[in-house]
Design an enzyme around this catalytic site. Sequence first.
Site, PDB file in Angstrom:
ATOM      1  N   TYR A 156      15.573  23.669  16.808  1.00 25.75           N
ATOM      2  CA  TYR A 156      16.417  23.015  17.819  1.00 25.75           C
ATOM      3  C   TYR A 156      17.672  23.854  18.096  1.00 25.75           C
ATOM      4  O   TYR A 156      18.027  24.105  19.254  1.00 25.75           O
ATOM      5  CB  TYR A 156      16.793  21.621  17.302  1.00 25.75           C
ATOM      6  CG  TYR A 156      17.566  20.764  18.264  1.00 25.75           C
ATOM      7  CD1 TYR A 156      16.927  20.132  19.336  1.00 25.75           C
ATOM      8  CD2 TYR A 156      18.937  20.559  18.101  1.00 25.75           C
ATOM      9  CE1 TYR A 156      17.643  19.324  20.210  1.00 25.75           C
ATOM     10  CE2 TYR A 156      19.658  19.753  18.956  1.00 25.75           C
ATOM     11  CZ  TYR A 156      19.002  19.135  20.018  1.00 25.75           C
ATOM     12  OH  TYR A 156      19.715  18.331  20.882  1.00 25.75           O
ATOM     13  N   LYS A 160      18.781  25.650  21.602  1.00 21.28           N
ATOM     14  CA  LYS A 160      20.025  25.270  22.283  1.00 21.28           C
ATOM     15  C   LYS A 160      20.968  26.465  22.415  1.00 21.28           C
ATOM     16  O   LYS A 160      21.719  26.573  23.387  1.00 21.28           O
ATOM     17  CB  LYS A 160      20.694  24.113  21.548  1.00 21.28           C
ATOM     18  CG  LYS A 160      19.867  22.815  21.579  1.00 21.28           C
ATOM     19  CD  LYS A 160      19.604  22.348  22.992  1.00 21.28           C
ATOM     20  CE  LYS A 160      18.951  20.991  23.086  1.00 21.28           C
ATOM     21  NZ  LYS A 160      18.686  20.565  24.468  1.00 21.28           N
TER      22      LYS A 160
HETATM   23  N1  LIG Z   1      21.447  12.424  21.765  1.00 23.99           N
HETATM   24  C1  LIG Z   1      22.203  13.373  21.257  1.00 23.99           C
HETATM   25  O1  LIG Z   1      22.954  13.161  20.288  1.00 23.99           O
HETATM   26  C2  LIG Z   1      22.182  14.752  21.837  1.00 23.99           C
HETATM   27  C3  LIG Z   1      23.121  15.679  21.367  1.00 23.99           C
HETATM   28  C4  LIG Z   1      23.131  16.964  21.892  1.00 23.99           C
HETATM   29  C5  LIG Z   1      22.215  17.307  22.860  1.00 23.99           C
HETATM   30  N2  LIG Z   1      21.319  16.404  23.307  1.00 23.99           N
HETATM   31  C6  LIG Z   1      20.371  16.851  24.326  1.00 23.99           C
HETATM   32  O2  LIG Z   1      20.469  16.021  25.455  1.00 23.99           O
HETATM   33  C7  LIG Z   1      19.212  15.966  26.130  1.00 23.99           C
HETATM   34  C8  LIG Z   1      18.800  14.511  26.345  1.00 23.99           C
HETATM   35  O3  LIG Z   1      18.716  13.895  25.084  1.00 23.99           O
HETATM   36  P1  LIG Z   1      18.605  12.319  24.861  1.00 23.99           P
HETATM   37  O4  LIG Z   1      19.309  12.046  23.587  1.00 23.99           O
HETATM   38  O5  LIG Z   1      18.965  11.589  26.091  1.00 23.99           O
HETATM   39  O6  LIG Z   1      17.030  12.201  24.568  1.00 23.99           O
HETATM   40  P2  LIG Z   1      15.952  11.026  24.842  1.00 23.99           P
HETATM   41  O7  LIG Z   1      14.962  11.186  23.738  1.00 23.99           O
HETATM   42  O8  LIG Z   1      16.618   9.712  25.030  1.00 23.99           O
HETATM   43  O9  LIG Z   1      15.296  11.476  26.249  1.00 23.99           O
HETATM   44  C9  LIG Z   1      14.575  12.667  26.327  1.00 23.99           C
HETATM   45  C10 LIG Z   1      14.041  12.835  27.731  1.00 23.99           C
HETATM   46  O10 LIG Z   1      13.353  14.118  27.796  1.00 23.99           O
HETATM   47  C11 LIG Z   1      12.066  13.911  28.364  1.00 23.99           C
HETATM   48  N3  LIG Z   1      11.105  14.916  27.877  1.00 23.99           N
HETATM   49  C12 LIG Z   1      10.771  15.189  26.593  1.00 23.99           C
HETATM   50  N4  LIG Z   1       9.808  16.151  26.562  1.00 23.99           N
HETATM   51  C13 LIG Z   1       9.545  16.485  27.850  1.00 23.99           C
HETATM   52  C14 LIG Z   1       8.649  17.386  28.484  1.00 23.99           C
HETATM   53  N5  LIG Z   1       7.823  18.166  27.773  1.00 23.99           N
HETATM   54  N6  LIG Z   1       8.629  17.449  29.834  1.00 23.99           N
HETATM   55  C15 LIG Z   1       9.467  16.655  30.584  1.00 23.99           C
HETATM   56  N7  LIG Z   1      10.331  15.787  30.047  1.00 23.99           N
HETATM   57  C16 LIG Z   1      10.370  15.699  28.696  1.00 23.99           C
HETATM   58  C17 LIG Z   1      11.681  12.498  27.940  1.00 23.99           C
HETATM   59  O11 LIG Z   1      10.620  12.008  28.766  1.00 23.99           O
HETATM   60  C18 LIG Z   1      13.016  11.777  28.136  1.00 23.99           C
HETATM   61  O12 LIG Z   1      13.165  11.477  29.511  1.00 23.99           O
HETATM   62  C19 LIG Z   1      18.249  16.746  25.251  1.00 23.99           C
HETATM   63  O13 LIG Z   1      18.122  18.061  25.727  1.00 23.99           O
HETATM   64  C20 LIG Z   1      18.929  16.774  23.903  1.00 23.99           C
HETATM   65  O14 LIG Z   1      18.542  17.869  23.120  1.00 23.99           O
HETATM   66  C21 LIG Z   1      21.273  15.133  22.825  1.00 23.99           C
END
Ligand SMILES: NC(=O)c1ccc[n+]([C@@H]2O[C@H](COP(=O)([O-])OP(=O)(O)OC[C@H]3O[C@@H](n4cnc5c(N)ncnc54)[C@H](O)[C@@H]3O)[C@@H](O)[C@H]2O)c1
Length: 248
Positions: A156, A160
């Site tokens: 991951y 990133k």
């Molecule tokens: N939640 C956190 O603490 C956090 C922190 C830092 C970064 N992020 C990043 O933010 C972004 C969103 O995270 P989140 O927490 O809302 O996640 P989430 O799990 O709530 O949502 C993930 C989304 O990505 C989509 N997805 C996954 N695999 C896919 C694929 N192969 N093709 C198309 N769509 C796909 C899912 O359908 C969903 O809509 C991610 O990139 C995550 O790495 C999240």
Amino acid sequence: MSDASRVVVITGGSKGIGRAVALRFAVEKPRIIIVHFDPDESAVRETLRSLSGLGVEAEGHKVDVSSHAEVEAFFKEVLSRLGRVDVLVNNAGIVKDTFFMRMSEEEWDTVLRVNLKSVFNCTQSVIRSMIKQRSGRVVNISSVVGQIGNPGQANYAASKAGIMGLSKTVAKEVAGRGITVNVIAPGFIKTDMTANLPEKVKELFLQQIPMGRMGNPEDVAETVYWLCSEGAGYITGQVIHVSGGLYM
Ligand SMILES: NC(=O)c1ccc[n+]([C@@H]2O[C@H](COP(=O)([O-])OP(=O)(O)OC[C@H]3O[C@@H](n4cnc5c(N)ncnc54)[C@H](O)[C@@H]3O)[C@@H](O)[C@H]2O)c1
């Protein structure tokens, strides 16, 4: 280009941060295109319902952003139908956490494909049309972990960190064409991705956050929206942390 005629594509927009981004954009009533890869349609349906309630014309598509062929075909159809993409938010992402010693090739490859190759796939599919229209905004969602690392997340963190390098390079290549490319590095945000973390891990994270709380998806959405506003037109190639001070 008036805000209401912008076409905004948000990957991973069915829930979590992506959904909050879609709802934030709703104020200007653009055309919103949600991409997701959930096994069922319930989350995307809920997002589309909320957008429609706000008077926004939105559509949802199940597309695997890690597949170059699927992404290329998807954007080809969108561009031929709507003629433009003004905003691309590369937000789709997954985790497959395990300590590096035990990490399988499959766990490495899958996370790199979904989190990093997807940004290559989607951005390359729209950049030519943005260059032609001499405008465009790309916002890529990375993570604080891409800069500070995190035990159990070598795949991951690498994906990133890769987003940051890719974004800065593309930002330099297209800056002269009126396109900005920026990165947001969220910290620890309340979504499904963090919902199942063991309480002990959550406590450890919270101790390191000067603001002493997890972030909300809306905290990230606000920054995405601002980066796509006219006022942020002179900002490109930046990594903006939305983490309550976890990284400074
Ligand atoms: N939640 C956190 O603490 C956090 C922190 C830092 C970064 N992020 C990043 O933010 C972004 C969103 O995270 P989140 O927490 O809302 O996640 P989430 O799990 O709530 O949502 C993930 C989304 O990505 C989509 N997805 C996954 N695999 C896919 C694929 N192969 N093709 C198309 N769509 C796909 C899912 O359908 C969903 O809509 C991610 O990139 C995550 O790495 C999240």
